[in-house]
Design a protein around this motif. Structure first.
Motif, PDB file in Angstrom:
ATOM      1  N   LYS A   8     -35.383  17.857  -6.537  1.00  0.00           N
ATOM      2  CA  LYS A   8     -34.949  16.875  -5.533  1.00  0.00           C
ATOM      3  C   LYS A   8     -34.847  17.475  -4.124  1.00  0.00           C
ATOM      4  CE  LYS A   8     -34.222  13.448  -8.535  1.00  0.00           C
ATOM      5  NZ  LYS A   8     -35.144  12.304  -8.595  1.00  0.00           N
ATOM      6  N   SER A  19     -42.133  13.493  -5.671  1.00  0.00           N
ATOM      7  CA  SER A  19     -42.058  12.216  -4.966  1.00  0.00           C
ATOM      8  C   SER A  19     -41.449  12.482  -3.601  1.00  0.00           C
ATOM      9  CB  SER A  19     -41.288  11.170  -5.756  1.00  0.00           C
ATOM     10  OG  SER A  19     -39.909  11.381  -5.654  1.00  0.00           O
ATOM     11  N   SER A  39     -39.725  10.703   0.141  1.00  0.00           N
ATOM     12  CA  SER A  39     -39.205   9.502   0.798  1.00  0.00           C
ATOM     13  C   SER A  39     -39.755   9.385   2.215  1.00  0.00           C
ATOM     14  CB  SER A  39     -37.671   9.512   0.799  1.00  0.00           C
ATOM     15  OG  SER A  39     -37.180  10.720   1.302  1.00  0.00           O
ATOM     16  N   ASP A  46     -48.738   9.325 -10.709  1.00  0.00           N
ATOM     17  CA  ASP A  46     -47.871   9.137 -11.878  1.00  0.00           C
ATOM     18  C   ASP A  46     -47.008   7.889 -11.697  1.00  0.00           C
ATOM     19  OD1 ASP A  46     -46.753  10.342 -14.424  1.00  0.00           O
ATOM     20  OD2 ASP A  46     -44.916  10.046 -13.279  1.00  0.00           O
ATOM     21  N   LYS A  91     -34.137  21.997   1.317  1.00  0.00           N
ATOM     22  CA  LYS A  91     -33.071  21.501   2.206  1.00  0.00           C
ATOM     23  C   LYS A  91     -31.998  22.561   2.433  1.00  0.00           C
ATOM     24  CE  LYS A  91     -33.893  16.675   1.256  1.00  0.00           C
ATOM     25  NZ  LYS A  91     -33.393  15.369   0.922  1.00  0.00           N
TER      26      LYS A  91
HETATM   27  N1  NAP Z   1     -41.077  11.058 -17.477  1.00  0.00           N
HETATM   28  C1  NAP Z   1     -39.871  11.008 -16.985  1.00  0.00           C
HETATM   29  O1  NAP Z   1     -38.882  10.802 -17.703  1.00  0.00           O
HETATM   30  C2  NAP Z   1     -39.682  11.204 -15.513  1.00  0.00           C
HETATM   31  C3  NAP Z   1     -38.394  11.353 -14.979  1.00  0.00           C
HETATM   32  C4  NAP Z   1     -38.266  11.549 -13.610  1.00  0.00           C
HETATM   33  C5  NAP Z   1     -39.380  11.581 -12.800  1.00  0.00           C
HETATM   34  N2  NAP Z   1     -40.634  11.402 -13.332  1.00  0.00           N
HETATM   35  C6  NAP Z   1     -41.849  11.422 -12.468  1.00  0.00           C
HETATM   36  O2  NAP Z   1     -41.825  12.575 -11.654  1.00  0.00           O
HETATM   37  C7  NAP Z   1     -41.925  12.192 -10.277  1.00  0.00           C
HETATM   38  C8  NAP Z   1     -41.190  13.186  -9.426  1.00  0.00           C
HETATM   39  O3  NAP Z   1     -39.804  13.235  -9.801  1.00  0.00           O
HETATM   40  P1  NAP Z   1     -38.675  13.389  -8.728  1.00  0.00           P
HETATM   41  O4  NAP Z   1     -38.701  12.270  -7.767  1.00  0.00           O
HETATM   42  O5  NAP Z   1     -37.409  13.648  -9.443  1.00  0.00           O
HETATM   43  O6  NAP Z   1     -39.197  14.748  -8.007  1.00  0.00           O
HETATM   44  P2  NAP Z   1     -38.764  15.678  -6.839  1.00  0.00           P
HETATM   45  O7  NAP Z   1     -39.990  15.881  -6.012  1.00  0.00           O
HETATM   46  O8  NAP Z   1     -38.059  16.863  -7.394  1.00  0.00           O
HETATM   47  O9  NAP Z   1     -37.652  14.866  -6.000  1.00  0.00           O
HETATM   48  C9  NAP Z   1     -38.006  13.975  -4.984  1.00  0.00           C
HETATM   49  C10 NAP Z   1     -37.041  14.100  -3.820  1.00  0.00           C
HETATM   50  O10 NAP Z   1     -37.092  15.437  -3.297  1.00  0.00           O
HETATM   51  C11 NAP Z   1     -36.949  15.417  -1.893  1.00  0.00           C
HETATM   52  N3  NAP Z   1     -38.174  15.995  -1.311  1.00  0.00           N
HETATM   53  C12 NAP Z   1     -39.471  15.691  -1.624  1.00  0.00           C
HETATM   54  N4  NAP Z   1     -40.320  16.428  -0.914  1.00  0.00           N
HETATM   55  C13 NAP Z   1     -39.560  17.233  -0.113  1.00  0.00           C
HETATM   56  C14 NAP Z   1     -39.869  18.225   0.850  1.00  0.00           C
HETATM   57  N5  NAP Z   1     -41.125  18.537   1.129  1.00  0.00           N
HETATM   58  N6  NAP Z   1     -38.840  18.855   1.469  1.00  0.00           N
HETATM   59  C15 NAP Z   1     -37.549  18.543   1.167  1.00  0.00           C
HETATM   60  N7  NAP Z   1     -37.195  17.601   0.261  1.00  0.00           N
HETATM   61  C16 NAP Z   1     -38.206  16.959  -0.378  1.00  0.00           C
HETATM   62  C17 NAP Z   1     -36.757  13.960  -1.495  1.00  0.00           C
HETATM   63  O11 NAP Z   1     -35.357  13.706  -1.474  1.00  0.00           O
HETATM   64  P3  NAP Z   1     -34.704  12.704  -0.360  1.00  0.00           P
HETATM   65  O12 NAP Z   1     -35.374  11.402  -0.579  1.00  0.00           O
HETATM   66  O13 NAP Z   1     -33.245  12.717  -0.732  1.00  0.00           O
HETATM   67  O14 NAP Z   1     -34.983  13.343   0.970  1.00  0.00           O
HETATM   68  C18 NAP Z   1     -37.418  13.226  -2.630  1.00  0.00           C
HETATM   69  O15 NAP Z   1     -36.931  11.910  -2.787  1.00  0.00           O
HETATM   70  C19 NAP Z   1     -41.359  10.770 -10.244  1.00  0.00           C
HETATM   71  O16 NAP Z   1     -41.769  10.069  -9.113  1.00  0.00           O
HETATM   72  C20 NAP Z   1     -41.922  10.217 -11.528  1.00  0.00           C
HETATM   73  O17 NAP Z   1     -43.278   9.853 -11.324  1.00  0.00           O
HETATM   74  C21 NAP Z   1     -40.787  11.247 -14.673  1.00  0.00           C
END
Ligand code: NAP
Length: 320
Positions: free
Chosen positions: A225, A290, A292, A46, A230
């Protein structure tokens, strides 16, 4: 990995968010994550034209990085790309423009950056509610003629606008919207979570419409997030300020306690439950995640197969 069989393909129910690729995450690490994701059975990436436009020279870099990676691995036919148009960023402001010439230009820019005529899934990133849906659907048909698009969709549209757009498409024999992208996770939504009135979150009308019409929901911020993972691993008191202030509401703390219990009783990891809430849901849900770090991605891929029972999902939904 679980898959959705639609559009004549099997799409992984975990979609990798690639917004930071090529900017906050350098190209080498981005390629490493992409390789790992594919090796773990994932195939949906995505991105969006405007991702990381808010950092210097960031516009289009995510798409470009994906394009370079696909070319270097020669695996275009093994991945499905979802990208989005219609938004530009000026600093922290979003400029939404769903005018025909703008969308057509952006679509071409996405094709060039991704080095692919096929854009598997094309979505509008936001809505411009004052613009008639008919005009927008006309433009989307033109876009479909410019490239191979498997599915059309919208992000952050109200259920009323989605219904109107699809009524228009149906009336004119056009391709309808079949992909809905919205904020959706096991956490209860709170207004402070996003602080952005141009976004939407899953609500009853949207859910019912997706279910009734057999659409696909791409859930963004599907892991809240990392709040639950966590909090369970490190304790609520050790969360960063973002998670503490935006997600750790009373309701979400009650959900956290229940999730923790469920994980212990069923020997499941918090990640399996958080993403399983989306991937085991009654509607066809894709968890857009997503990461990090490589460790986070490994954790997601190692825990992507668990089935979460509907009783648990219904119970969680009632904790409000
Ligand atoms: N259409 C839209 O308007 C829209 C808006 C937002 C997002 N999106 C899409 O959706 C994707 C995902 O969104 P998001 O980044 O908000 O999703 P998310 O997966 O809820 O948040 C990502 C964050 O969660 C933490 N994380 C990820 N995997 C983990 C794990 N296994 N254990 C513990 N913490 C974990 C990390 O935080 P830390 O880095 O702080 O450790 C990471 O940066 C985006 O990349 C984008 O492609 C679309």
């Amino acid at each position: 990995m679980k898959y959705i069989n639609k559009y004549d393909v099997n799409i992984s129910k975990i979609g990798l968010g690639t917004g930071r690729f090529g900017t906050r995450i350098d190209e080498e690490k981005s390629f490493e994550m992409l390789d790992l994701f594919i090796a773990g059975g994932g195939n949906l990436l995505d991105t969006a034209r405007n991702y990381y436009e808010w950092v210097e020279n960031g516009r289009g870099v995510s798409e470009k990085t994906i394009g370079k990676w696909i070319a270097s691995r020669k695996i275009r036919n093994k991945v499905y790309i979802s990208t989005k148009g219609g938004v530009r960023n000026q600093g922290k402001n979003f400029i939404i423009n769903l005018e025909k010439s703008n969308l057509v230009d952006e679509f071409k820019e996405s094709q060039d950056a991704l080095m692919s005529k096929t854009i598997d899934f094309y979505l509008l990133h936001r809505d411009e509610p004052q613009r008639p849906v008919g005009e927008i659907m006309e433009t989307l048909q033109i876009i479909c003629e410019q490239g191979n698009v498997r599915g059309l969709g919208v992000c952050n549209w109200s259920p009323e606008r989605i219904v109107s757009a699809n009524l228009y498409a149906n009336k004119h024999g056009y391709r309808p919207l079949t992909l809905i992208q919205t904020w959706w996770s096991i956490a209860a939504y709170t207004e402070t979570m996003w602080n952005d009135s141009t976004t939407t979150h899953m609500d009853k009308d949207t859910y019912d419409y997706i279910l009734k019409n057999n659409l696909v929901c791409m859930a963004y911020t599907s892991q809240a997030k990392g709040f639950f993972q966590k909090a369970i691993a490190e304790g609520l008191e050790n969360l960063d300020n973002f998670l503490k202030h935006r997600i750790a509401t009373e309701v979400n703390v009650r959900r956290l306690n229940y999730i923790k219990e469920y994980c212990e009783e069923n020997s499941l990891s918090p990640t399996a439950v958080v993403n399983g809430y989306i991937t085991s849901n009654e509607i066809d849900g894709i968890a857009l995640v997503s990461c990090s770090s490589i460790n986070q991605l490994n954790d997601i891929l190692e825990n992507c197969d668990s089935d979460i029972d509907s009783e648990f999902i219904n119970y969680i939904d009632r904790i409000n």
